[in-house]
Design an enzyme around this catalytic site. Structure first.
Site, PDB file in Angstrom:
ATOM      1  N   VAL A 111       0.866  -1.181   0.000  1.00  0.00           N
ATOM      2  CA  VAL A 111       0.000   0.000   0.000  1.00  0.00           C
ATOM      3  C   VAL A 111       0.903   1.231   0.000  1.00  0.00           C
ATOM      4  O   VAL A 111       1.775   1.355   0.859  1.00  0.00           O
ATOM      5  CB  VAL A 111      -0.903   0.057   1.253  1.00  0.00           C
ATOM      6  CG1 VAL A 111      -1.782   1.309   1.216  1.00  0.00           C
ATOM      7  CG2 VAL A 111      -1.757  -1.192   1.377  1.00  0.00           C
ATOM      8  N   HIS A 112       0.704   2.118  -0.969  1.00  0.00           N
ATOM      9  CA  HIS A 112       1.524   3.323  -0.960  1.00  0.00           C
ATOM     10  C   HIS A 112       0.832   4.575  -1.493  1.00  0.00           C
ATOM     11  O   HIS A 112       1.301   5.684  -1.278  1.00  0.00           O
ATOM     12  CB  HIS A 112       2.812   3.103  -1.770  1.00  0.00           C
ATOM     13  CG  HIS A 112       2.598   3.226  -3.249  1.00  0.00           C
ATOM     14  ND1 HIS A 112       2.061   2.211  -4.001  1.00  0.00           N
ATOM     15  CD2 HIS A 112       2.850   4.246  -4.115  1.00  0.00           C
ATOM     16  CE1 HIS A 112       1.991   2.593  -5.259  1.00  0.00           C
ATOM     17  NE2 HIS A 112       2.454   3.827  -5.367  1.00  0.00           N
ATOM     18  N   ARG A 113      -0.296   4.425  -2.189  1.00  0.00           N
ATOM     19  CA  ARG A 113      -0.915   5.600  -2.802  1.00  0.00           C
ATOM     20  C   ARG A 113      -1.481   6.545  -1.748  1.00  0.00           C
ATOM     21  O   ARG A 113      -2.104   6.116  -0.780  1.00  0.00           O
ATOM     22  CB  ARG A 113      -2.015   5.175  -3.778  1.00  0.00           C
ATOM     23  CG  ARG A 113      -1.478   4.488  -5.013  1.00  0.00           C
ATOM     24  CD  ARG A 113      -2.499   4.447  -6.129  1.00  0.00           C
ATOM     25  NE  ARG A 113      -1.943   3.838  -7.330  1.00  0.00           N
ATOM     26  CZ  ARG A 113      -1.203   4.479  -8.228  1.00  0.00           C
ATOM     27  NH1 ARG A 113      -0.935   5.758  -8.058  1.00  0.00           N
ATOM     28  NH2 ARG A 113      -0.730   3.860  -9.282  1.00  0.00           N
ATOM     29  N   ALA A 114      -1.279   7.844  -1.988  1.00  0.00           N
ATOM     30  CA  ALA A 114      -1.668   8.854  -1.005  1.00  0.00           C
ATOM     31  C   ALA A 114      -3.155   8.805  -0.686  1.00  0.00           C
ATOM     32  O   ALA A 114      -3.555   9.040   0.462  1.00  0.00           O
ATOM     33  CB  ALA A 114      -1.277  10.247  -1.506  1.00  0.00           C
ATOM     34  N   ASP A 151      -2.182  -1.572  -4.341  1.00  0.00           N
ATOM     35  CA  ASP A 151      -2.705  -0.404  -5.023  1.00  0.00           C
ATOM     36  C   ASP A 151      -1.678   0.124  -6.028  1.00  0.00           C
ATOM     37  O   ASP A 151      -1.778   1.240  -6.506  1.00  0.00           O
ATOM     38  CB  ASP A 151      -3.112   0.698  -4.041  1.00  0.00           C
ATOM     39  CG  ASP A 151      -1.956   1.176  -3.164  1.00  0.00           C
ATOM     40  OD1 ASP A 151      -0.806   0.736  -3.365  1.00  0.00           O
ATOM     41  OD2 ASP A 151      -2.214   2.001  -2.258  1.00  0.00           O
TER      42      ASP A 151
END
Length: 241
Positions: free
Chosen positions: A163-166, A237
């Site tokens: 998970v990394h999307r803002a 994501d």
């Protein structure tokens, strides 16, 4: 994290590091536009290649066309048509495409997207360089990587999550829902991006996640390929994953 990839894949380090840092989208793009322009004025290239859909992509394209340097866009023509997608990504994609002289499209659909927008000159269907990189490196990864042994993992017996999307990490409700879901799934391996770790701790979700999920530090490209290939499912994501 980029140092891992440079070292592991034997890629020479960059001649210039912009050092623009984080900030708002306008700040990032503006700082990179200034700094890229300085590099281009010094190097005087015949062509500037930009990749993807980040703020750096747009800044590189704008800096080049302002100096009357041709632009090539790798991963041209991608459109999500999803209003939930961060707006800046779709804007960066479209503006960069319309700035570019040569457009390298990964799929036939991306060629059609450009055609609908009136962009037909300099458009080439070249395939996806991410797929090329995977095919070129998967055999190397399987020979070199010891990640399964190091983490005591068996093929098909774990789920791999990233998970990394803002829009996921910076929204408490969304991030909590993701953590809730992860905690219900048996045997998740979670290489945690530094920014994601920061937000998990900010929202007091870090300790709960660690009790149910095997959280590890980010891994290199070769280790990640092996983890992806051997996972029962990949939960992510990330467009790259």
């Amino acid at each position: 994290m980029n140092k891992i990839f440079f070292d592991e894949l034997g890629i020479p380090g960059p001649d210039y590091h912009l050092g623009a840092g984080s900030g708002s989208h306008g700040y990032q793009t503006g700082e990179m536009l200034k700094r890229i322009e300085e590099v281009l004025m010094k190097e005087k290239p015949d062509l500037v290649l930009v990749f993807g859909d980040t703020n750096t992509t747009l800044a590189g394209a704008l800096a080049a066309i302002k100096l009357h340097i041709k632009v090539g866009h790798i991963e041209a023509g991608l459109r999500s048509f999803d209003k939930r997608m961060p707006e800046e990504i779709e804007i960066n994609r479209a503006l960069t495409d319309h700035c570019s002289d040569i457009l390298f499209c990964p799929t036939a659909t991306s060629v059609e997207n450009l055609k609908r927008e009136g962009v037909t000159n300099g458009v080439y269907l070249t395939g996806d360089v991410m797929v090329d990189a995977l095919r070129n490196n998967i055999e190397i990864a399987e020979k070199k990587s010891k990640i399964l042994d190091e983490l005591d993992l068996k093929p098909e017996e774990y789920y791999l999550a990233t998970v990394h999307r803002a829009e996921n990490t910076d929204d408490f409700s969304r991030l909590r829902s993701i953590v809730d879901a992860f905690c219900e799934i048996v045997h998740i391996v979670f290489p945690c991006h530094p920014r994601t770790e920061k937000m998990l701790k900010k929202f007091d979700l870090w300790d709960r996640l660690q009790k149910s999920v095997k959280v590890i530090k980010p891994v290199g490209y070769l280790d990640m390929l092996v983890l992806e290939k051997n996972a029962r499912k990949n939960l992510t994501d990330s467009g790259g994953v």
